[in-house]
Design a protein around this motif. Sequence first.
Motif, short mmCIF file in Angstrom:
data_model
loop_
_atom_site.label_atom_id
_atom_site.label_comp_id
_atom_site.label_asym_id
_atom_site.label_seq_id
_atom_site.Cartn_x
_atom_site.Cartn_y
_atom_site.Cartn_z
N ASP A 91 -19.11 41.34 46.04
CA ASP A 91 -20.39 41.96 46.33
C ASP A 91 -21.29 41.84 45.11
O ASP A 91 -21.07 42.48 44.11
CB ASP A 91 -20.19 43.44 46.70
CG ASP A 91 -21.48 44.09 47.13
OD1 ASP A 91 -22.35 43.39 47.65
OD2 ASP A 91 -21.61 45.30 46.93
N GLY A 92 -22.27 41.00 45.20
CA GLY A 92 -23.19 40.83 44.10
C GLY A 92 -22.60 39.96 43.01
O GLY A 92 -22.12 40.47 42.00
N SER A 93 -22.63 38.66 43.18
CA SER A 93 -22.11 37.76 42.17
C SER A 93 -22.97 36.51 42.10
O SER A 93 -23.74 36.22 43.01
CB SER A 93 -20.65 37.39 42.46
OG SER A 93 -20.56 36.67 43.67
N TRP A 94 -22.85 35.80 40.99
CA TRP A 94 -23.53 34.53 40.85
C TRP A 94 -22.65 33.61 40.05
O TRP A 94 -21.81 34.03 39.26
CB TRP A 94 -24.92 34.67 40.23
CG TRP A 94 -24.99 35.34 38.90
CD1 TRP A 94 -25.05 34.74 37.67
CD2 TRP A 94 -25.04 36.75 38.63
NE1 TRP A 94 -25.13 35.68 36.67
CE2 TRP A 94 -25.13 36.93 37.24
CE3 TRP A 94 -25.03 37.89 39.45
CZ2 TRP A 94 -25.20 38.19 36.64
CZ3 TRP A 94 -25.10 39.13 38.86
CH2 TRP A 94 -25.19 39.28 37.47
N LYS A 95 -22.82 32.32 40.28
CA LYS A 95 -22.03 31.32 39.58
C LYS A 95 -22.99 30.40 38.85
O LYS A 95 -23.89 29.81 39.44
CB LYS A 95 -21.18 30.52 40.56
CG LYS A 95 -20.22 29.56 39.89
CD LYS A 95 -19.28 28.93 40.90
CE LYS A 95 -18.32 28.01 40.17
NZ LYS A 95 -17.39 27.36 41.09
N MET A 96 -22.81 30.32 37.54
CA MET A 96 -23.62 29.46 36.69
C MET A 96 -22.68 28.42 36.12
O MET A 96 -21.80 28.75 35.30
CB MET A 96 -24.28 30.31 35.61
CG MET A 96 -25.26 29.58 34.75
SD MET A 96 -26.77 29.21 35.64
CE MET A 96 -27.85 28.92 34.26
N GLY A 97 -22.81 27.19 36.56
CA GLY A 97 -21.86 26.15 36.17
C GLY A 97 -20.49 26.52 36.71
O GLY A 97 -20.34 26.80 37.89
N SER A 98 -19.49 26.59 35.85
CA SER A 98 -18.14 26.94 36.29
C SER A 98 -17.80 28.41 36.08
O SER A 98 -16.69 28.85 36.34
CB SER A 98 -17.10 26.07 35.56
OG SER A 98 -17.19 26.28 34.17
N TYR A 99 -18.78 29.21 35.61
CA TYR A 99 -18.55 30.63 35.33
C TYR A 99 -19.09 31.50 36.45
O TYR A 99 -20.26 31.38 36.82
CB TYR A 99 -19.20 31.02 34.00
CG TYR A 99 -18.72 30.19 32.84
CD1 TYR A 99 -17.43 30.35 32.34
CD2 TYR A 99 -19.54 29.23 32.26
CE1 TYR A 99 -16.98 29.58 31.27
CE2 TYR A 99 -19.10 28.45 31.20
CZ TYR A 99 -17.81 28.63 30.71
OH TYR A 99 -17.36 27.86 29.67
N THR A 100 -18.24 32.40 36.95
CA THR A 100 -18.65 33.35 38.00
C THR A 100 -18.85 34.72 37.36
O THR A 100 -17.97 35.23 36.67
CB THR A 100 -17.60 33.44 39.12
OG1 THR A 100 -17.45 32.13 39.69
CG2 THR A 100 -18.02 34.42 40.19
N TYR A 101 -20.01 35.31 37.61
CA TYR A 101 -20.37 36.61 37.06
C TYR A 101 -20.52 37.61 38.20
O TYR A 101 -21.07 37.28 39.25
CB TYR A 101 -21.67 36.52 36.27
CG TYR A 101 -21.61 35.56 35.11
CD1 TYR A 101 -21.04 35.94 33.90
CD2 TYR A 101 -22.09 34.26 35.23
CE1 TYR A 101 -20.97 35.06 32.83
CE2 TYR A 101 -22.03 33.38 34.17
CZ TYR A 101 -21.46 33.78 32.97
OH TYR A 101 -21.39 32.90 31.91
#
Length: 186
Positions: free
Chosen positions: A33-43
């Motif tokens: 719930d509420g995430s984003w992926k920048m390149g290979s990193y998931t936040y």
Amino acid sequence: MKKVLPFLLVLLSTFLFSCSKKNDGDNAPNNGDGSWKMGSYTYVRGTSSQTSGPGGNGNTITAIAASTVGTGGSYGVFSGSALTITFYSNLGEGKYTLGTTEMMVASPAAKIISISCTIGTAVNTGAVLYAIAGGAATVTVDVTKDSNGKYHINMPAGATLTKKVVVQGGIADAKDTYDLTINNVY
């Protein structure tokens, strides 16, 4: 239009620096719930702030700032991230085109959304801000509103963001571009 841009910059700065002080109720991330992926990193979203105000020309601008908490993913110098999202919410829910803040201000009747992502916010060694490059993007972003009046942002197809601002020397191994996807950030 010249009056709107300074307001946007002040609004964005306020939310970016205050997002860790205000949240939607709990600081514990809800997996998926509420995430984003920048390149290979998931936040994963830990805290967020969302507010709306006058955006000029009778428009209402909504700004969302979401950030990780704690180690922000334990990715070394890439740990921690923050998203800043702005759009004219008076245009309603639906599909928006990803663009720059300047594009949004120049076309207030168009459903354009501006999204930037900072990585390296959980460490004190430097951070990098990424945003869409100039020119029109073909990526669409889904904007919905829940029963509590909160806007939710989804960008499953992803977009390529470009390095825009380097803070405290940045991150030595950070690339010039990364692909960003967003899952239910609010």
